[in-house]
Design an enzyme around this catalytic site. Structure first.
Site, mmCIF file in Angstrom:
data_model
loop_
_atom_site.group_PDB
_atom_site.id
_atom_site.type_symbol
_atom_site.label_atom_id
_atom_site.label_comp_id
_atom_site.label_asym_id
_atom_site.label_seq_id
_atom_site.Cartn_x
_atom_site.Cartn_y
_atom_site.Cartn_z
ATOM 1 N N CYS A 53 0.851 -1.192 0.000
ATOM 2 C CA CYS A 53 0.000 0.000 0.000
ATOM 3 C C CYS A 53 0.885 1.239 0.000
ATOM 4 O O CYS A 53 2.112 1.155 0.131
ATOM 5 C CB CYS A 53 -0.917 0.007 1.223
ATOM 6 S SG CYS A 53 -0.014 0.065 2.784
ATOM 7 N N CYS A 56 3.463 1.849 2.726
ATOM 8 C CA CYS A 56 4.788 1.223 2.631
ATOM 9 C C CYS A 56 5.811 2.201 2.059
ATOM 10 O O CYS A 56 7.002 2.106 2.373
ATOM 11 C CB CYS A 56 4.730 -0.026 1.756
ATOM 12 S SG CYS A 56 3.660 -1.348 2.390
ATOM 13 N N ASP A 462 1.575 -27.751 -22.211
ATOM 14 C CA ASP A 462 2.708 -28.489 -21.681
ATOM 15 C C ASP A 462 2.227 -29.161 -20.389
ATOM 16 O O ASP A 462 1.255 -28.707 -19.781
ATOM 17 C CB ASP A 462 3.864 -27.532 -21.399
ATOM 18 C CG ASP A 462 5.003 -28.200 -20.661
ATOM 19 O OD1 ASP A 462 5.456 -29.257 -21.120
ATOM 20 O OD2 ASP A 462 5.430 -27.663 -19.626
ATOM 21 N N ASP A 646 5.660 -23.485 -19.802
ATOM 22 C CA ASP A 646 6.481 -22.723 -18.862
ATOM 23 C C ASP A 646 7.974 -22.976 -18.984
ATOM 24 O O ASP A 646 8.775 -22.202 -18.485
ATOM 25 C CB ASP A 646 6.060 -23.066 -17.418
ATOM 26 C CG ASP A 646 6.577 -24.423 -16.971
ATOM 27 O OD1 ASP A 646 6.482 -25.380 -17.775
ATOM 28 O OD2 ASP A 646 7.074 -24.526 -15.840
ATOM 29 N N ASP A 650 9.758 -24.985 -23.937
ATOM 30 C CA ASP A 650 8.461 -24.545 -24.482
ATOM 31 C C ASP A 650 8.551 -23.212 -25.217
ATOM 32 O O ASP A 650 7.626 -22.849 -25.948
ATOM 33 C CB ASP A 650 7.432 -24.401 -23.353
ATOM 34 C CG ASP A 650 7.109 -25.719 -22.691
ATOM 35 O OD1 ASP A 650 6.935 -26.710 -23.420
ATOM 36 O OD2 ASP A 650 7.055 -25.767 -21.452
#
Length: 774
Positions: A53, A56, A462, A646, A650
């Site tokens: 937020c 921070c 995959d 991933d 691939d």
């Protein structure tokens, strides 16, 4: 034994998880992350994890204010990027900043300032400056034009009217010269290449409108159209900025992911000293240390040590591969139980990653030949606009009108047909749709992919890390709780990937004191006089039990446990299916789409997953080039393939497919090849992108049809001399507002599906797409 070998032997003998706090501290080389300004001040950037937020921001900035030598610390909340500047002459302590942030509860990693997107950043800034100039000029010139009209132009003295026109010219001419540069440059580049782009009618319309306005002012005519020219540029630049914002929307996020993964390597120099350096600084011939749990940063050959490597991200193979001295290892492989000393072997451009990138580049070049909607519209629009203006000029000349009147009407046609609405029609929808997808856990890398998502009729998955989660889990329940708890406490002392499947059963207990790791084999401990072992079947003397477990679970690997005096136990371990995978696959099939699995893993593992999901069309043991061949074969049959994957293996297939999607846990090269990334543990984002693509394409087509209908009405009026250039500019602006408002409807995608986070149901996206035929 030389000092280097002594250091290596020491580190290799103390590389287990349980001894992480006793490792020798490494000198971290941060020079690559620092930049120095002309004033002598040193600057560094950090990717910060845990910023939630706006509060921070102040916590971080105030918390760093007292660091010695620090001049400023500023956090960009939108991209979670912290910029730190030290005073001139002060020593730049990156480590101190990281430590201070850790004390405040934030993880941070230095971000390399030598980023490849400097040109893109400069272009974005140039477009924003041009938009600001055009907006300022439009506002002031329009106010002057309104003043002339409010004062009743026929009642004004010629001197006052001309003065107002010249003031407009003084504002509009330099503003148009500056703000229109992106269009002028694009038009001239196209002409030099022998083609006419969308920028050409824009340039022609602006230049002719300004020229006519100057001529009208010089001749003392009652009308000038400076406001129409700058307003036209203002609306067109809005479209350009939106398009650029779409291209940059997820770039900072992807860069932060790379930085937060701490892409560094432990370099062993000639003196045996260990230094942590960025992976980009590794060169052939240098030696690096790869500890258990770390990924191999570059291709090389093992010099010392033995271990098991998880190469699922590289090849798709889930079974661990044993390596020892002399074996070849590839970048991206995850080291298991033993420390390895690896000598980097590949010259630049010769690694496995380079081979994959070569395949990916060729695939991307093939895909880039397909035209997107904007390209198709341009090919039709530009010649029609020029033809309409030319016919208007010729028609009025033939009817006996003078050059002045004929040219004025031709300019009105150019303005009224100027592609403001067309320029906004596509990027406005892309930006709004990207925001809606972001709320559903999808980060769009390429706005044009929305059009391709809408056309998908085949989805190729995959297996490893895509249909399954990247974290392994026990393949079956019902194990003896006492035995499982003992094995789990031993697993806490291991960094082998498969050991993580057991640690949850430790139920809060800590690792056994004195547990030791046998490199490449497993973990042993002596507890109350009983010897315990966890690791490979050979290490635990459990070959028969392992064989039986693999026969019952052909898609699994095994990790074995033995307590002295008891029978050994084999725990089958596999990557668990994503919780919502069966529902998502069923929803895709219900929508009439074809689903298949293309995997590099062994056949038994792929067959088991395909059976659990009810997918009859699957292939195993595929190389990257094999996957490309399968996808290209499908596309030759007229299929539109979405590839979801991933791994490093691939990436070429992701680039070759009609559209592509990757989880954020994917290899970096796969993230770069994918059209979109998805967050969370579910597959529902696959449904979300298909639904969003159909919705976005529908809105794009509505905008394009509206633009066409607007021109059908407006062009005859302008050609007939019923519209002055000013009225034409107002009509053009109104059409731009309409397409922008229509684009906002792309936000109505429904709430974020629960499955893209942690839940196991497909959520509203599944319901939206289940009945939608491609």
């Amino acid at each position: 034994m030389c000092c280097t070998d002594t250091a290596l032997a020491y580190v290799e003998a103390h590389a287990s998880w349980s001894e992480a706090n006793t490792r020798p501290s490494l000198a971290r080389d941060y020079a690559a992350f620092l930049s120095r300004g002309a004033d002598g001040a040193t600057r560094a950037e950090f990717a910060v994890e845990g910023v939630r937020c706006a509060g921070c921001m102040s916590t971080i900035e105030r918390g760093l204010a007292d660091l010695p030598g620090l001049a400023a610390a500023r956090l960009n909340f939108s991209d979670r990027r912290l910029a730190v500047t030290w005073k001139p002459g002060a020593e730049a302590e990156i480590g101190a900043v990281i430590a201070a942030l850790k004390g405040l509860g934030f993880e941070a990693h230095p971000f390399n300032p030598a980023r490849p997107n400097d040109a893109e950043t400069a272009e974005t800034q140039r477009l924003i400056r041009a938009l600001a100039v055009a907006g300022f000029a439009s506002m002031n010139v329009m106010l002057l034009a309104i003043s002339v009209w409010a004062g009743n132009i026929s009642d004004m003295t010629p001197e006052n009217r001309d003065l107002f026109h010249w003031i407009q010219a003084v504002i509009a001419l330099p503003a148009a010269a500056y703000a229109g540069r992106p269009f002028y440059e694009g038009a001239f580049r196209g002409l030099r290449a022998g083609r006419v782009t969308m920028d050409f009618p824009i340039t022609l319309g602006v230049v002719l409108t300004l020229a006519m306005s100057v001529i009208e002012t010089l001749s003392g005519a009652p009308h000038a159209y400076f406001d129409g020219a700058v307003m036209l540029l203002f609306f067109l630049l809005i479209g350009r900025v939106l398009d650029q914002a779409m291209r940059r929307r997820t770039r900072a996020f992807a860069e932060n992911l790379a930085a937060l993964r701490a892409e560094s390597a432990t370099l062993v120099d000639a003196a045996g000293t260990l230094r942590e350096v960025p992976v980009a600084e590794l060169a052939p011939g240098v030696r690096i240390l790869v500890r258990p749990g770390e990924r191999v940063p570059a291709d090389g050959v093992v010099e010392h040590g033995a271990s098991d490597l998880d190469q699922s991200l590289v090849t798709g193979e889930t079974a661990a591969v044993s390596v020892r001295g002399g074996d070849r290892v590839f970048a991206g492989a995850l080291n298991g139980s033993g420390a390895l000393t690896v000598r980097i072997a590949t010259a630049p451009g010769a690694s496995l990653l380079d081979e994959v990138e070569g395949l990916m580049r060729r695939a991307l070049e093939a895909r880039s030949r397909s035209l997107v909607l904007a390209d198709k519209a341009t090919r039709l629009y530009v010649p029609l606009v020029h033809a309409a203006a030319a016919l208007t000029l010729a028609g009025w000349l033939a009817a006996g009108a003078g050059w002045h009147a004929a040219l004025l009407d031709a300019v009105a046609v150019l303005i009224v047909t100027c592609p403001c609405a067309l320029g906004l029609a596509i990027p406005a929808v892309q930006v709004v749709a990207a925001g809606a997808l972001f709320r559903e856990g999808v980060l769009l890398n390429d706005g044009t992919a929305l059009e391709r998502f809408a056309e998908i009729d085949t989805i190729a998955f995959d297996k490893t890390g895509t249909l399954t989660l990247p974290i392994p889990a026990l393949a079956e329940a019902g194990h003896d709780p006492r035995v499982l708890a003992l094995a789990a406490r031993l697993a806490l002392s291991s960094r082998h990937p498969m050991a993580t499947a057991l640690v949850g059963a430790a139920e809060g207990a800590g690792p056994f004191p004195g547990a030791q790791e046998a490199a490449g084999l497993g973990v042993r401990a002596l507890v109350d006089g009983v010897a315990l072992r966890l690791g490979s079947p050979r290490f635990c003397e459990a070959e028969a039990e392992a064989t039986a477990a693999l026969a019952a679970h052909p898609d699994a690997s095994v990790i074995c446990f033995r307590a002295e005096g008891d029978a050994p136990v084999a725990f089958p371990v596999r990557q668990a299916l994503r919780a919502d995978a069966p529902e998502v696959i069923e929803a895709l099939r219900a929508s009439g789409r074809r689903v298949l699995i293309l995997s590099g893993d062994r056949a038994s593992a792929v067959e088991a997953v395909a059976a659990r999901l009810g997918v009859a069309d699957w292939e195993a043991g595929l190389t990257p080039s094999d996957k490309i061949a399968r996808i290209e074969a499908l596309q030759r049959q007229g299929r539109r393939v979405l590839m979801v994957g991933d791994g490093l293996n691939d990436a070429p297939a992701l680039a070759a497919a009609h559209a592509s999607l990757s989880p954020v846990s994917a290899a970096h090269v796969s993230q770069a090849a994918a059209d979109a990334l998805f967050l969370g543990r579910g597959l529902a984002p696959v449904l979300a992108v298909l639904a969003a693509g159909r919705r976005a394409r529908r809105l794009m087509m509505q905008n394009l049809w509206f633009s066409a209908a607007y021109n059908v009405v407006a062009v005859p009026l302008a050609a007939a001399g019923l519209l002055t250039p000013l009225i034409a500019a107002l009509a053009m602006s109104g059409s731009s507002v309409v397409v922008t408002l229509n684009a906002l409807r792309a936000r109505s995608g429904g709430p974020r599906p629960a499955a893209s986070g942690e839940a196991g149901t497909p959520g509203p996206a599944a319901a939206r797409i289940a009945g939608a035929r491609p």
